[in-house]
Design a protein around this motif. Structure first.
Motif, PDB file in Angstrom:
ATOM      1  N   VAL A  51     -13.713 -17.286   4.784  1.00  0.00           N
ATOM      2  CA  VAL A  51     -14.734 -17.504   3.980  1.00  0.00           C
ATOM      3  C   VAL A  51     -15.985 -17.549   4.414  1.00  0.00           C
ATOM      4  CG1 VAL A  51     -15.434 -19.307   2.436  1.00  0.00           C
ATOM      5  CG2 VAL A  51     -13.068 -18.826   2.535  1.00  0.00           C
ATOM      6  N   MET A  52     -16.261 -17.984   5.609  1.00  0.00           N
ATOM      7  CA  MET A  52     -17.735 -18.165   6.305  1.00  0.00           C
ATOM      8  C   MET A  52     -18.296 -16.661   6.511  1.00  0.00           C
ATOM      9  SD  MET A  52     -19.131 -20.608   9.328  1.00  0.00           S
ATOM     10  CE  MET A  52     -18.163 -19.833  10.509  1.00  0.00           C
ATOM     11  N   MET A  53     -17.439 -15.714   7.283  1.00  0.00           N
ATOM     12  CA  MET A  53     -17.826 -14.576   7.174  1.00  0.00           C
ATOM     13  C   MET A  53     -18.227 -13.882   6.139  1.00  0.00           C
ATOM     14  SD  MET A  53     -15.554 -13.624  10.611  1.00  0.00           S
ATOM     15  CE  MET A  53     -16.208 -11.853  10.869  1.00  0.00           C
ATOM     16  N   THR A  54     -17.378 -13.945   5.064  1.00  0.00           N
ATOM     17  CA  THR A  54     -17.662 -13.411   3.632  1.00  0.00           C
ATOM     18  C   THR A  54     -18.920 -13.740   3.126  1.00  0.00           C
ATOM     19  OG1 THR A  54     -15.248 -13.187   3.417  1.00  0.00           O
ATOM     20  CG2 THR A  54     -16.908 -13.030   1.530  1.00  0.00           C
ATOM     21  N   LEU A  55     -19.130 -15.033   3.274  1.00  0.00           N
ATOM     22  CA  LEU A  55     -20.459 -15.555   2.828  1.00  0.00           C
ATOM     23  C   LEU A  55     -21.662 -15.133   3.689  1.00  0.00           C
ATOM     24  CD1 LEU A  55     -19.703 -19.337   1.944  1.00  0.00           C
ATOM     25  CD2 LEU A  55     -20.120 -17.404   0.397  1.00  0.00           C
ATOM     26  N   MET A  56     -21.558 -15.002   4.849  1.00  0.00           N
ATOM     27  CA  MET A  56     -22.527 -14.413   5.778  1.00  0.00           C
ATOM     28  C   MET A  56     -23.003 -13.157   5.397  1.00  0.00           C
ATOM     29  SD  MET A  56     -21.602 -16.217   9.466  1.00  0.00           S
ATOM     30  CE  MET A  56     -22.907 -15.187  10.279  1.00  0.00           C
ATOM     31  N   LEU A  57     -21.974 -12.336   5.231  1.00  0.00           N
ATOM     32  CA  LEU A  57     -22.061 -10.716   4.759  1.00  0.00           C
ATOM     33  C   LEU A  57     -22.719 -10.768   3.473  1.00  0.00           C
ATOM     34  CD1 LEU A  57     -21.365  -7.861   5.343  1.00  0.00           C
ATOM     35  CD2 LEU A  57     -19.406  -8.014   4.104  1.00  0.00           C
ATOM     36  N   LEU A  58     -22.594 -11.457   2.469  1.00  0.00           N
ATOM     37  CA  LEU A  58     -22.988 -11.498   1.417  1.00  0.00           C
ATOM     38  C   LEU A  58     -24.335 -12.105   1.349  1.00  0.00           C
ATOM     39  CD1 LEU A  58     -22.771 -11.287  -1.870  1.00  0.00           C
ATOM     40  CD2 LEU A  58     -22.120 -13.762  -1.913  1.00  0.00           C
ATOM     41  N   MET A  59     -24.807 -12.904   1.978  1.00  0.00           N
ATOM     42  CA  MET A  59     -26.120 -13.440   2.373  1.00  0.00           C
ATOM     43  C   MET A  59     -27.017 -12.355   2.922  1.00  0.00           C
ATOM     44  SD  MET A  59     -25.797 -17.713   2.793  1.00  0.00           S
ATOM     45  CE  MET A  59     -26.269 -17.419   4.649  1.00  0.00           C
ATOM     46  N   THR A  60     -26.453 -11.617   3.989  1.00  0.00           N
ATOM     47  CA  THR A  60     -27.304 -10.784   4.835  1.00  0.00           C
ATOM     48  C   THR A  60     -27.464  -9.502   3.742  1.00  0.00           C
ATOM     49  OG1 THR A  60     -25.763 -11.486   6.782  1.00  0.00           O
ATOM     50  CG2 THR A  60     -27.157  -9.338   6.685  1.00  0.00           C
ATOM     51  N   SER A  61     -26.520  -9.267   3.008  1.00  0.00           N
ATOM     52  CA  SER A  61     -26.900  -8.123   2.124  1.00  0.00           C
ATOM     53  C   SER A  61     -27.933  -8.624   0.932  1.00  0.00           C
ATOM     54  CB  SER A  61     -25.498  -7.674   1.223  1.00  0.00           C
ATOM     55  OG  SER A  61     -24.695  -7.505   2.065  1.00  0.00           O
ATOM     56  N   ILE A  62     -27.872  -9.565   0.428  1.00  0.00           N
ATOM     57  CA  ILE A  62     -28.765 -10.098  -0.327  1.00  0.00           C
ATOM     58  C   ILE A  62     -30.107 -10.009   0.272  1.00  0.00           C
ATOM     59  CG2 ILE A  62     -29.701 -12.015  -1.671  1.00  0.00           C
ATOM     60  CD1 ILE A  62     -26.687 -12.666  -2.427  1.00  0.00           C
ATOM     61  N   ILE A  63     -30.323 -10.537   1.683  1.00  0.00           N
ATOM     62  CA  ILE A  63     -31.554 -10.497   2.283  1.00  0.00           C
ATOM     63  C   ILE A  63     -32.224  -9.422   2.562  1.00  0.00           C
ATOM     64  CG2 ILE A  63     -32.668 -11.365   4.388  1.00  0.00           C
ATOM     65  CD1 ILE A  63     -30.882 -13.891   4.271  1.00  0.00           C
ATOM     66  N   ILE A  64     -31.316  -8.219   3.128  1.00  0.00           N
ATOM     67  CA  ILE A  64     -31.763  -6.977   3.325  1.00  0.00           C
ATOM     68  C   ILE A  64     -32.282  -6.438   1.923  1.00  0.00           C
ATOM     69  CG2 ILE A  64     -30.868  -4.750   3.865  1.00  0.00           C
ATOM     70  CD1 ILE A  64     -29.221  -5.978   5.989  1.00  0.00           C
ATOM     71  N   TYR A  65     -31.719  -6.621   0.610  1.00  0.00           N
ATOM     72  CA  TYR A  65     -31.834  -5.830  -0.558  1.00  0.00           C
ATOM     73  C   TYR A  65     -33.342  -6.381  -0.790  1.00  0.00           C
ATOM     74  CZ  TYR A  65     -31.904  -4.953  -5.197  1.00  0.00           C
ATOM     75  OH  TYR A  65     -32.257  -4.298  -6.650  1.00  0.00           O
ATOM     76  N   HIS A  66     -33.664  -7.896  -0.572  1.00  0.00           N
ATOM     77  CA  HIS A  66     -34.750  -8.185  -1.154  1.00  0.00           C
ATOM     78  C   HIS A  66     -36.151  -7.989  -0.040  1.00  0.00           C
ATOM     79  CE1 HIS A  66     -33.751  -9.692  -4.949  1.00  0.00           C
ATOM     80  NE2 HIS A  66     -32.663 -10.088  -4.473  1.00  0.00           N
ATOM     81  N   MET A  67     -35.802  -7.516   1.222  1.00  0.00           N
ATOM     82  CA  MET A  67     -36.695  -7.525   1.822  1.00  0.00           C
ATOM     83  C   MET A  67     -37.760  -6.524   1.724  1.00  0.00           C
ATOM     84  SD  MET A  67     -34.942  -7.575   5.787  1.00  0.00           S
ATOM     85  CE  MET A  67     -35.940  -6.625   6.427  1.00  0.00           C
ATOM     86  N   LYS A  68     -39.196  -6.822   2.066  1.00  0.00           N
ATOM     87  CA  LYS A  68     -39.962  -5.869   1.732  1.00  0.00           C
ATOM     88  C   LYS A  68     -40.000  -4.641   2.460  1.00  0.00           C
ATOM     89  CE  LYS A  68     -43.545  -9.497   0.468  1.00  0.00           C
ATOM     90  NZ  LYS A  68     -43.532  -9.342  -0.953  1.00  0.00           N
ATOM     91  N   PRO A  69     -40.760  -3.329   1.871  1.00  0.00           N
ATOM     92  CA  PRO A  69     -40.546  -2.199   2.607  1.00  0.00           C
ATOM     93  C   PRO A  69     -41.431  -2.239   4.012  1.00  0.00           C
ATOM     94  CG  PRO A  69     -41.535  -1.931   0.497  1.00  0.00           C
ATOM     95  CD  PRO A  69     -41.034  -3.367   0.528  1.00  0.00           C
ATOM     96  N   ALA A  70     -41.764  -1.279   4.449  1.00  0.00           N
ATOM     97  CA  ALA A  70     -42.144  -1.016   5.832  1.00  0.00           C
ATOM     98  C   ALA A  70     -43.436  -2.009   5.929  1.00  0.00           C
ATOM     99  CB  ALA A  70     -42.646   0.440   6.020  1.00  0.00           C
TER     100      ALA A  70
END
Length: 51
Positions: free
Chosen positions: A14-33
């Protein structure tokens, strides 16, 4: 009755799944270059090279 995995396995899963989900969300919302790279790209594109 089927055997069950230990509780810590389930907690780890469960912890690894949540970390993967949070990482994906953070990467999606990161600003471009970064702006410094954009400035460098603009400088090179405006230069009039005469080779």
């Amino acid at each position: 009755m089927p055997q069950m995995a230990p509780l810590w396995w389930e907690a780890l899963y469960v912890m690894m799944t949540l970390m993967l989900l949070m990482t994906s969300i953070i990467i999606y919302h990161m600003k471009p270059a970064t702006p410094t790279k954009n400035k460098a790209m603009r400088l090179f594109s405006t230069c009039n090279w005469k080779w």
